[in-house]
Design a protein around this motif. Structure first.
Motif, PDB file in Angstrom:
ATOM      1  N   GLN A   1       0.659  -1.270   0.045  1.00 53.85           N
ATOM      2  CA  GLN A   1       0.081   0.086   0.078  1.00 53.85           C
ATOM      3  C   GLN A   1       0.900   1.300  -0.089  1.00 53.85           C
ATOM      4  OE1 GLN A   1      -2.821  -0.039   3.211  1.00 53.85           O
ATOM      5  NE2 GLN A   1      -2.845  -2.249   3.239  1.00 53.85           N
TER       6      GLN A   1
ATOM      7  N   TRP B   1       5.693   5.182   6.514  1.00 61.06           N
ATOM      8  CA  TRP B   1       4.782   3.809   6.646  1.00 61.06           C
ATOM      9  C   TRP B   1       5.577   2.780   6.994  1.00 61.06           C
ATOM     10  CZ3 TRP B   1      -0.345   4.760   6.306  1.00 61.06           C
ATOM     11  CH2 TRP B   1      -0.764   5.785   5.887  1.00 61.06           C
TER      12      TRP B   1
ATOM     13  N   TYR C   1       2.511  -4.837   4.914  1.00 59.87           N
ATOM     14  CA  TYR C   1       1.975  -4.332   3.543  1.00 59.87           C
ATOM     15  C   TYR C   1       2.155  -2.819   3.686  1.00 59.87           C
ATOM     16  CZ  TYR C   1       0.145  -9.006   3.045  1.00 59.87           C
ATOM     17  OH  TYR C   1       0.112 -10.567   3.143  1.00 59.87           O
TER      18      TYR C   1
ATOM     19  N   GLU D   1       1.068  -0.746   5.855  1.00 63.09           N
ATOM     20  CA  GLU D   1      -0.358  -0.233   5.952  1.00 63.09           C
ATOM     21  C   GLU D   1      -0.394   0.517   7.529  1.00 63.09           C
ATOM     22  OE1 GLU D   1       0.242  -3.864   8.394  1.00 63.09           O
ATOM     23  OE2 GLU D   1       0.713  -3.175   6.717  1.00 63.09           O
TER      24      GLU D   1
END
Length: 727
Positions: free
Chosen positions: A508, A530, A534, A536
């Motif tokens: 992501q 981030w 993933y 996220e």
């Protein structure tokens, strides 16, 4: 006029020797009086030549004209600047260009714009580099300026043409037409401050002394070459040289047409037409003087060229770049076919080196040949299909000063090729060139990838090409003549560029999918801010943790206001490896770019500087081993050429890099890298082997003097694989 300006003016000179000796024509400056390094713009006369100077804050650029023709009554000057590059055009002399040293690109001037002199009598009050002993002596007219490219020329002043102050200026006694002698029946037209010769048919030029050719717009009938193409006179008329993306007798056919204008019944024919015209593997023809050009980059200290080609002729230019595009080109680097042999020729300013392959190339167009050609310093090499010839290292020049575009397959003007760059008369290449890589940077041999070009087609007339399908995929055509890639195992996508493990990834927030072939899985390289499997989870931190394949690229918002002759940086770090790049201040785009670098080599602190011309050497502190995740603080101070380095509050290095002070400013471009570089860039290559690995450890408390606060890594930054190290 910070980033762009263009001036034009005309003048006549007073009839005395002092009028061309040392005279100021125009001036504007940052403060209007002398401090070294003040931004300024100055134009003047010195010893019968026009002198154009400007300083953007990091050094003076000087452009000098040829001597003025003093028999000419009216002189015309065009001069301007775009970012670091300036130009000067005087009368019918050739246009001359020059660049400002350093990385600064903005002209910051706040004084009045002075014409003909200066408001103080003493020239010493002008900034260093702009001194002229006297004001202008003569008549200045038709002074105009534009500060937006392709904008409107206007007369200086508010309102236009109205000065705010002046001294000892009067009206010129004679009208300009009394000084102009139009030739060949031309008539002088005087309209206020504008004067020109109105020429009869078949004549043109400032004084109607030039004949109108078949390619001039004044010709009757005018040439029909489409806009953007080049009209070339030939004995029985003219021909049109088409730029990349067009074709036809008058270059009137576009390679890319808007398919929406066609109804559905002709869509298939249109797709077939487009596919046949796009360039996937470029075809060059000497009969049509084909060529492509590409925006140049730094190859001054080393030039490594890799090419693949098929030839249909034993002669032709393969690659060319030079100091100037003229028969007296100065430095050059040239690879060509001569009587069936590949030749490398280069000149670094003292002599021409010639290397020739031992085998003939296949001129039937059936064989792909691979050429490696280059030089490091003045030591050259040439390899054709794996067979190498070299030139022994000798004493001499070692730098290639090339400023022209990189030309592939030919040159825009073959008569401008250096006579020493090729054995016979230069001709364009005939055949296909499918790969050109210079210093590990590949040129995109397409109509959209090239800077410009002319009369280049496609080798087989299909959409399939050497680099269309990636990772050894095979290219085929469908019934619409569009390419379809058949991908090998482990690769998928329209061009076989996507790993099968990343085809349906869950990464992501613009993170990158990294395939892991041994485990048949993937991982996500998270963008800055981030983390998580993933990417996220949003994260903020004061301490940045690097994993060896991480980096932060910080853009300094205050770069334009900093004193580049004095730099002070401090940072705290830990490392669990003996090799690490901790900090790199600099753009890292070209090998000559200025930089300040801090890192570890064999567990020892290494600090490296380049203030210009790579004259500095790295400094290493050999007494302390830095490892084991222990926090250390390092402070580096640069005061002109004097370097001081403090480790854990103790001064450990002190050096004067250049007592001659040839370069004194750190023009780092406002870019700071932490922990490494972008994921696709190799640290060893970018740092010339100063450092070999990214940081595995942590960084915090980065301060760039005179800032009073620590740099916030998540502001004005980008990066990947950087995690919170606050715990």
């Amino acid at each position: 006029m910070s980033f762009y300006f263009e001036f034009q003016l005309k003048f006549t000179l007073a009839n005395n020797r002092s009028a061309v000796k040392d005279n100021l024509i125009v001036f504007t400056g940052q403060k209007g009086q002398g401090l070294n390094g003040d931004d300024f713009l100055a134009l003047g006369l010195r010893k019968g030549r026009i002198v154009y100077k400007f300083n953007l804050g990091s050094g003076v650029a000087t452009i000098l004209s040829e001597p003025l023709n003093l028999e000419r009554d009216i002189h015309i000057i065009h001069f301007g600047r775009s970012l670091k590059t300036g130009w000067l055009k005087v009368d019918d002399q050739r246009n001359k260009t020059g660049s400002s040293p350093g990385q600064l690109v903005g002209l910051n001037v706040f004084s009045q714009f002075y014409v003909g002199g200066y408001n103080e009598y003493t020239p010493e009050l002008l900034p260093a580099g702009s001194h002229f002993s006297n004001g202008f002596q003569g008549c200045i007219f038709d002074l105009q300026v534009q500060t937006i490219r392709n904008g409107r020329f206007r007369t200086p002043g508010k309102p236009e043409g109205h000065p705010s102050a002046g001294r000892s200026v009067g009206q010129c006694d004679d009208t300009p037409c009394s000084l102009v002698q139009c030739k060949n029946g031309g008539t002088c037209i005087d309209r206020g401050s504008t004067v020109y010769c109105k020429c009869p048919l078949e004549w043109k030029g400032a004084l109607c002394t030039e004949t109108v050719s078949v390619c001039d717009a004044e010709h009757t009938p005018p040439p029909r070459c489409a806009q953007g193409s080049t009209c070339v006179p030939i004995p029985d008329g003219y021909t049109c040289q088409c730029p990349l993306g067009t074709t036809g007798m008058h270059c009137e056919q576009c390679l890319y047409l808007n398919q929406k204008v066609f109804i559905a019944q002709v869509m298939e024919l249109m797709q077939l037409y487009l596919s046949s015209l796009r360039i996937s593997d470029p075809f060059f023809s000497s009969n049509e003087s084909s060529w492509m050009s590409f925006t140049p980059f730094n190859i001054r200290h080393r030039t490594h060229l890799r090419m693949q080609f098929k030839s249909l002729s034993p002669d032709g230019m393969l690659f060319y770049t030079a100091q100037h595009l003229s028969p007296r080109s100065g430095d050059f680097f040239s690879v060509s076919l001569t009587h069936g042999f590949v030749q490398l020729r280069y000149n670094l300013g003292d002599k021409t080196v010639i290397l020739q392959a031992s085998d003939l190339v296949d001129a039937s167009g059936k064989t792909w040949h691979l050429v490696h050609a280059g030089r490091k310093g003045n030591e050259g090499y040439l390899a054709l299909d794996g067979k190498t010839v070299t030139q022994n290292l000798t004493v001499g020049m070692t730098a290639l000063d090339a400023t022209t575009n990189f030309y592939v397959g030919g040159v825009s003007s073959l008569n401008a090729v250096s006579s020493n760059a090729i054995e016979d008369e230069p001709v364009s290449f005939t055949g296909c060139i499918r790969e050109v890589i210079i210093n590990e940077r590949e040129l995109q041999l397409t109509e959209s990838g090239a800077h410009s070009g002319a009369n280049v087609g496609d080798w087989d007339g299909t959409a399939c090409g050497y680099k269309v399908c990636k990772n050894h995929g095979s290219c085929n055509l469908n019934r619409f003549k569009q390419f379809i890639c058949t991908c090998p195992p482990l690769w998928t996508g329209s061009t076989c560029a996507t790993s099968v493990f990343c085809a349906d990834h869950l990464c992501q927030h613009h993170s990158l999918c990294i395939p892991n072939i041994p485990t048949a899985s993937y991982s996500c390289a998270c963008t800055l801010g981030w983390e998580g499997k993933y990417c996220e989870k949003h994260v903020s931190f004061l301490t940045a943790r690097f994993a060896g394949n991480s980096y932060i690229k910080y853009t300094d918002p205050y770069y334009e206001t900093r004193n580049l002759k004095f730099t002070k940086v401090s940072v705290n770090f830990t490392s669990n490896a003996s090799e690490a790049l901790i900090l790199w201040m600099g753009t890292a785009e070209d090998e000559d770019d200025d930089y300040l670098a801090v890192g570890l080599h064999h567990g020892k602190l290494k600090v490296a500087f380049n203030l210009g011309e790579r004259i500095s050497v790295p400094l290493t502190y050999n007494k302390t081993l830095l490892c084991c995740n222990k926090w250390h603080s390092v402070t580096v101070i640069q005061n002109r050429t004097v370097i001081k380095v403090y480790l854990d509050d103790e001064m450990v290095l002190f050096e004067d890099l250049d007592p001659f002070e040839r370069y004194v400013a750190l023009n780092y471009g406002g870019i700071c890298y932490f922990g490494g570089f972008e994921l696709h860039r190799d640290i060893t290559s970018l740092t010339s082997a100063l450092f070999t690995q990214g940081l595995t450890g942590k960084v915090k408390d980065f301060i760039l003097f005179p800032d009073s606060k620590n740099t916030q890594f998540l502001q004005s930054s980008e990066g990947y694989n950087v995690y919170s190290g606050d715990n």
